[in-house]
Design a protein around this motif. Sequence first.
Motif, PDB file in Angstrom:
ATOM      1  N   GLY A 239      25.620 -15.305  -2.798  1.00  0.00           N
ATOM      2  CA  GLY A 239      25.582 -14.257  -1.786  1.00  0.00           C
ATOM      3  C   GLY A 239      26.772 -14.360  -0.866  1.00  0.00           C
ATOM      4  N   ARG A 240      26.796 -13.501   0.137  1.00  0.00           N
ATOM      5  CA  ARG A 240      27.915 -13.474   1.068  1.00  0.00           C
ATOM      6  C   ARG A 240      27.417 -13.214   2.484  1.00  0.00           C
ATOM      7  N   SER A 241      28.109 -13.830   3.444  1.00  0.00           N
ATOM      8  CA  SER A 241      27.861 -13.610   4.859  1.00  0.00           C
ATOM      9  C   SER A 241      29.177 -13.225   5.521  1.00  0.00           C
ATOM     10  N   THR A 242      29.129 -12.409   6.559  1.00  0.00           N
ATOM     11  CA  THR A 242      30.342 -12.059   7.285  1.00  0.00           C
ATOM     12  C   THR A 242      30.667 -13.087   8.368  1.00  0.00           C
ATOM     13  N   ALA A 243      29.936 -14.203   8.379  1.00  0.00           N
ATOM     14  CA  ALA A 243      30.201 -15.276   9.338  1.00  0.00           C
ATOM     15  C   ALA A 243      30.584 -16.534   8.564  1.00  0.00           C
ATOM     16  N   PRO A 244      31.847 -16.668   8.131  1.00  0.00           N
ATOM     17  CA  PRO A 244      32.268 -17.855   7.391  1.00  0.00           C
ATOM     18  C   PRO A 244      31.961 -19.124   8.165  1.00  0.00           C
ATOM     19  N   GLY A 245      31.391 -20.111   7.472  1.00  0.00           N
ATOM     20  CA  GLY A 245      31.026 -21.368   8.114  1.00  0.00           C
ATOM     21  C   GLY A 245      29.723 -21.308   8.878  1.00  0.00           C
ATOM     22  N   GLY A 246      29.082 -20.136   8.903  1.00  0.00           N
ATOM     23  CA  GLY A 246      27.831 -19.984   9.637  1.00  0.00           C
ATOM     24  C   GLY A 246      26.623 -20.479   8.864  1.00  0.00           C
ATOM     25  N   LYS A 247      25.588 -20.883   9.582  1.00  0.00           N
ATOM     26  CA  LYS A 247      24.354 -21.365   8.968  1.00  0.00           C
ATOM     27  C   LYS A 247      23.477 -20.199   8.508  1.00  0.00           C
ATOM     28  N   LEU A 248      22.920 -20.354   7.339  1.00  0.00           N
ATOM     29  CA  LEU A 248      21.987 -19.373   6.788  1.00  0.00           C
ATOM     30  C   LEU A 248      20.702 -20.082   6.412  1.00  0.00           C
ATOM     31  N   ARG A 249      19.600 -19.375   6.562  1.00  0.00           N
ATOM     32  CA  ARG A 249      18.317 -19.913   6.118  1.00  0.00           C
ATOM     33  C   ARG A 249      17.778 -19.046   4.993  1.00  0.00           C
ATOM     34  N   TRP A 250      17.032 -19.662   4.105  1.00  0.00           N
ATOM     35  CA  TRP A 250      16.507 -18.920   2.963  1.00  0.00           C
ATOM     36  C   TRP A 250      15.080 -19.347   2.655  1.00  0.00           C
ATOM     37  N   GLN A 251      14.379 -18.467   1.969  1.00  0.00           N
ATOM     38  CA  GLN A 251      13.000 -18.747   1.576  1.00  0.00           C
ATOM     39  C   GLN A 251      12.739 -18.089   0.220  1.00  0.00           C
ATOM     40  N   ILE A 252      12.036 -18.814  -0.642  1.00  0.00           N
ATOM     41  CA  ILE A 252      11.578 -18.267  -1.917  1.00  0.00           C
ATOM     42  C   ILE A 252      10.068 -18.067  -1.824  1.00  0.00           C
ATOM     43  N   LEU A 253       9.625 -16.845  -2.101  1.00  0.00           N
ATOM     44  CA  LEU A 253       8.201 -16.539  -2.165  1.00  0.00           C
ATOM     45  C   LEU A 253       7.822 -16.327  -3.629  1.00  0.00           C
ATOM     46  N   ARG A 254       6.676 -16.853  -4.025  1.00  0.00           N
ATOM     47  CA  ARG A 254       6.186 -16.625  -5.387  1.00  0.00           C
ATOM     48  C   ARG A 254       5.167 -15.479  -5.345  1.00  0.00           C
ATOM     49  N   THR A 255       5.340 -14.518  -6.264  1.00  0.00           N
ATOM     50  CA  THR A 255       4.494 -13.326  -6.273  1.00  0.00           C
ATOM     51  C   THR A 255       3.444 -13.437  -7.368  1.00  0.00           C
ATOM     52  N   ALA A 256       2.167 -13.332  -6.983  1.00  0.00           N
ATOM     53  CA  ALA A 256       1.067 -13.387  -7.950  1.00  0.00           C
ATOM     54  C   ALA A 256       0.894 -12.032  -8.628  1.00  0.00           C
ATOM     55  N   GLY A 257       0.090 -12.018  -9.701  1.00  0.00           N
ATOM     56  CA  GLY A 257      -0.168 -10.771 -10.412  1.00  0.00           C
ATOM     57  C   GLY A 257      -0.776  -9.707  -9.521  1.00  0.00           C
ATOM     58  N   SER A 258      -1.516 -10.135  -8.506  1.00  0.00           N
ATOM     59  CA  SER A 258      -2.143  -9.201  -7.569  1.00  0.00           C
ATOM     60  C   SER A 258      -1.142  -8.618  -6.575  1.00  0.00           C
ATOM     61  N   GLY A 259       0.071  -9.199  -6.563  1.00  0.00           N
ATOM     62  CA  GLY A 259       1.072  -8.758  -5.603  1.00  0.00           C
ATOM     63  C   GLY A 259       1.140  -9.629  -4.366  1.00  0.00           C
ATOM     64  N   ASP A 260       0.176 -10.555  -4.210  1.00  0.00           N
ATOM     65  CA  ASP A 260       0.197 -11.459  -3.061  1.00  0.00           C
ATOM     66  C   ASP A 260       1.375 -12.417  -3.168  1.00  0.00           C
ATOM     67  N   LYS A 261       1.991 -12.719  -2.020  1.00  0.00           N
ATOM     68  CA  LYS A 261       3.154 -13.604  -1.989  1.00  0.00           C
ATOM     69  C   LYS A 261       2.827 -14.873  -1.209  1.00  0.00           C
ATOM     70  N   THR A 262       3.250 -15.999  -1.748  1.00  0.00           N
ATOM     71  CA  THR A 262       3.031 -17.274  -1.068  1.00  0.00           C
ATOM     72  C   THR A 262       4.354 -18.029  -0.973  1.00  0.00           C
ATOM     73  N   PRO A 263       4.618 -18.694   0.157  1.00  0.00           N
ATOM     74  CA  PRO A 263       5.852 -19.476   0.293  1.00  0.00           C
ATOM     75  C   PRO A 263       5.951 -20.537  -0.799  1.00  0.00           C
ATOM     76  N   TYR A 264       7.127 -20.682  -1.368  1.00  0.00           N
ATOM     77  CA  TYR A 264       7.332 -21.617  -2.477  1.00  0.00           C
ATOM     78  C   TYR A 264       8.402 -22.657  -2.142  1.00  0.00           C
TER      79      TYR A 264
END
Length: 317
Positions: A239-264
């Motif tokens: 990916g890309r940020s317009t703030a070189p050297g800046g901190k970014l945070r990320w999260q992966i959510l897992r999606t169940a068949g029902s559409g519910d999302k849980t932090p992974y």
Amino acid sequence: MPETSVPRGAARAARPSRARGALALLPALLLLTGCIADPGPEPTLTAISTAAASGSPGAPSTSAPLETTQSSNKAPVYWIGRSNGNVFLYREFRDVPEQENPVTRALRAMMSDKPLDPDYFTPWQSPTELATSISGKNVITVDVSADAFNSNLDADMAVRAIQQLIFTATAAAASSGLIDSGQQIQVRVLVDSHTDYLAFGHVQLGAPMSRAAGMVAPVWIIDPQEGTDVAGGSVKITGRSTAPGGKLRWQILRTAGSGDKTPYLTGETTAGSDAAQSGLFTLALSLSSGSYELRVWQADAGNGDELNVDTRKFNVS
């Protein structure tokens, strides 16, 4: 931008005709194609875009670097998306027919297709006629029919729509090696081969225009593309940020068949600060088969708010 193929979708607009007369009056232009598809003074673009770029809270002050030449024949296409109450430009790489020159086919996709990502949209309508050419002075001329402008937009959105065209045209020319990316690149828009058209009722066209600072999204995910399938194991995310050297945070959510999302998975990374990798970030995540949503954002150092969030849904086989 040393970036690989990539990523995003919903709304639209505009169109009328003839890509011959004005181009015939431009002998300095190296004609690429003249392609026909089926398918009260206002403030100038410079004045509006400067105000929009500097007046939006949280809008970055940097301009987006030009794309570099790509080995892929995918077309870079910019879309409009909203984040934290602001409106920015986001880019995807799209498969497009090869019968037209790279600039024309990228613009046709921008005006006629829908983004892959449902968070993005385009106010343009599929034009009856569309042609592009490039001069030896790095000026891209776009001649489009007036039916491409049929959307009802306010002044700010009209500016962003014109910048969407400018970013897409310059990205396509740069990534295909048609222009010298070391020089300033400008775009001149004709409507039915005439100058001085008032685009969307707000933006005066005809004079050469450049990319406006602050229009590009502060954060966007490049790979994987929205809804794509990737192999399991170590999944590479860029990916890309317009703030070189800046901190970014990320999260992966897992999606169940029902559409519910849980932090992974959650984590933090830093956008590249050296010239060759300015603003780029890369993650290598171990993911088993399933459906996931990736979220990336700039963290507010003051209160921890999620700023300029970009999301991407993808599947791991």
